[in-house]
Design an enzyme around this catalytic site. Structure first.
Site, short mmCIF file in Angstrom:
data_model
loop_
_atom_site.label_atom_id
_atom_site.label_comp_id
_atom_site.label_asym_id
_atom_site.label_seq_id
_atom_site.Cartn_x
_atom_site.Cartn_y
_atom_site.Cartn_z
NE ARG A 292 0.20 0.55 4.63
CZ ARG A 292 0.96 -0.30 5.62
NH1 ARG A 292 0.76 -1.58 5.33
NH2 ARG A 292 1.75 0.08 6.36
NE ARG A 338 4.16 8.19 11.27
CZ ARG A 338 3.76 6.95 10.88
NH1 ARG A 338 2.77 6.43 11.67
NH2 ARG A 338 4.07 6.11 9.92
#
Ligand code: MV4
Length: 450
Positions: A292, A338
């Protein structure tokens, strides 16, 4: 090229895909849950369809509602983003059966790589180094013990259908094998619906280095160099960077060639990632393939100048990659942090809520991937990502300094997040050296959570 694409995802990645579609002149159909009626992806898409309630199982995993929405709007293709249905071969198959294109690899390849024991076997065949261990799954405790004795301790038991660190058990000595096998296999059965286990030598204190791949439908497979994802906590990545300080040009070439060979061997198509473990002696081993787009794809986009999501759309619509490996260059250094709505001081407890005031950094070569805005909410139903903040510069130190300055500009009010912790990691001596391993957080948490 596609006329209209359905995005089976939410948050910053749905927004990222909408942007790529807009640039390519593709209309977008967002799906959203009743909790996301005001979400940015819902607002930015050409069309938006509510597919169910707030729980993921009711909406973002609701295959029949998602397919109905995409068919109703005559979409040519579905982009699954990451998480949710992105690695679900059954979903990919149904998308194709509905006459649409699944933007990703074939269902067969997803299935093969989703079985980690089978994936490892395929890599062995492709001549990619793998960690010593069982050939495929081990059928019982007795076989596990035999293999463990043969390869020597410590060993690691892994769930064949796990991944991302779930369903794993490290075993230090022989009398722990039977219990560990039982516990891990039961865990795997309840978490993944399959208790198959495999076993390998445990590599202590590895670096996690992964290669980004792009493969078109005509056999051209290229890598976009590596990402060092070793700064993580309990298998949740916190910081990613490219290139890795730990690799020299020879090792980088060798690993990149192995990653491309792996993808070619299995007939891979679209974007994917080969994860490697690298030990202290710089020996590398295939760990998993992610079939992915990944959360941290932006790091590779900054260092190569390639728009991975646009390439995914082009590949899926049958276009050839417009470049060969030799034309892809490392243009500098990129780092991503993040920013999550979680409280590092409370063992990283999720901290959902409404963002009362938000100011993101900007400036040359600073990138922010986010779906947040003033008044937006981080819902307890989904992951706690607020933003990914990235910086690019010609040198690693330049990128670190730029990212520090960006974090100083950032204001997030109304909920607790890990911004301060990320700022301190960017100042930590061990991080600055660049040879940190996956145990960085276990070793240094006290120094970066104040
Ligand atoms: C390992 C390993 C050491 N030896 N396999 C963790 C996630 C999953 N993808 C595989 N993982 C590991 N597999 C062997 N043979 C150590 C880890 C590991 C790890 C890997 C990458 C990033 C962070 C990690 C944290 C703990 C353990």
């Amino acid at each position: 090229m596609f006329k209209r694409v359905c995005i089976a995802n939410r948050g910053e990645i749905a927004v990222r895909i909408i942007r790529a579609c807009k640039e390519l002149g593709i209309e977008t159909v967002a799906i959203y849950s009743s909790a996301d009626a005001e979400a940015l992806h819902t607002q930015l898409a050409t069309y938006a369809v509510c597919v169910g309630g707030p729980r993921s199982s009711e909406s973002y995993l609701n295959v029949s509602n998602i397919l109905s929405a995409a068919l109703y709007y005559h979409c040519d293709a579905i982009h699954p983003g990451f998480g949710f249905l992105s690695e679900n071969a059954g979903f990919a198959r149904m998308v194709e059966q509905c006459g649409m294109v699944f933007i990703g690899p074939s269902a067969e390849v997803m299935e093969k790589m989703g079985d980690k024991a089978q994936a490892k076997q395929a890599m062995r065949e492709a001549g990619v180094p793998v960690v010593e261990g069982s050939q495929g799954i081990v059928s019982d405790e007795k076989e596990a013990l035999e293999i463990a004795d043969k390869i020597g301790y410590p060993v690691i038991l892994k769930a064949a259908h796990g991944g991302g660190g779930r369903g794993m058990r490290i075993v230090d000595k022989r009398d722990e094998v039977a219990d560990a096998y039982d516990i891990a296999s039961n865990e795997a059965r309840s978490a993944f619906g399959n208790g198959d286990m495999y076993i390998e030598k445990f590599v202590r204190d590895p670096k996690h280095i992964e290669f980004q791949l792009l493969a078109d439908a005509y056999g051209n497979v290229v890598h976009l160099f590596e990402r060092d994802c070793s700064i993580q906590r309990r298998n949740q990545k916190l910081i990613e960077e490219s290139p890795s300080r730990f690799l020299d040009d020879d090792l980088r070439r060798e690993m990149g060639e192995a990653a491309v060979r792996a993808a070619k061997h299995i007939g891979y198509r679209n974007a994917g990632t080969i994860e490697f473990l690298v030990d202290k002696d710089r020996k590398f081993y295939f760990m998993e393939m992610n079939t992915r787009l990944q959360v941290e794809h932006g790091v590779s986009e900054l260092v190569t100048g390639i728009d991975i999501v646009k390439e995914q759309l082009k590949i899926a619509s049958g276009l050839a990659l417009p470049f060969m490996q030799e034309e892809i260059q490392l243009l500098g250094h990129a780092i991503e942090v993040r920013i999550n709505a979680e409280n590092p001081k409370l063992n990283f407890a999720p901290s959902p809520g409404t963002i009362r005031f938000l100011h993101f950094p900007a400036g040359p070569k600073v990138r922010v991937d986010s779906a947040m805005y003033n008044g937006a909410t981080i819902s307890p139903y989904y992951d706690s990502m607020i933003a990914k903040i990235l910086a690019f510069d010609t040198s690693r130190l330049g990128a670190i300094k730029k990212l520090r300055a960006a974090l100083e500009e950032c204001i997030i009010e109304g909920l607790t997040c890990n911004l301060d912790m990320q700022y301190l990691i960017l100042h930590h001596a061990e991080f600055l050296k660049g040879n940190y391993t996956t145990s960085f957080m276990a070793k240094h948490q006290d120094e970066v959570v104040l």
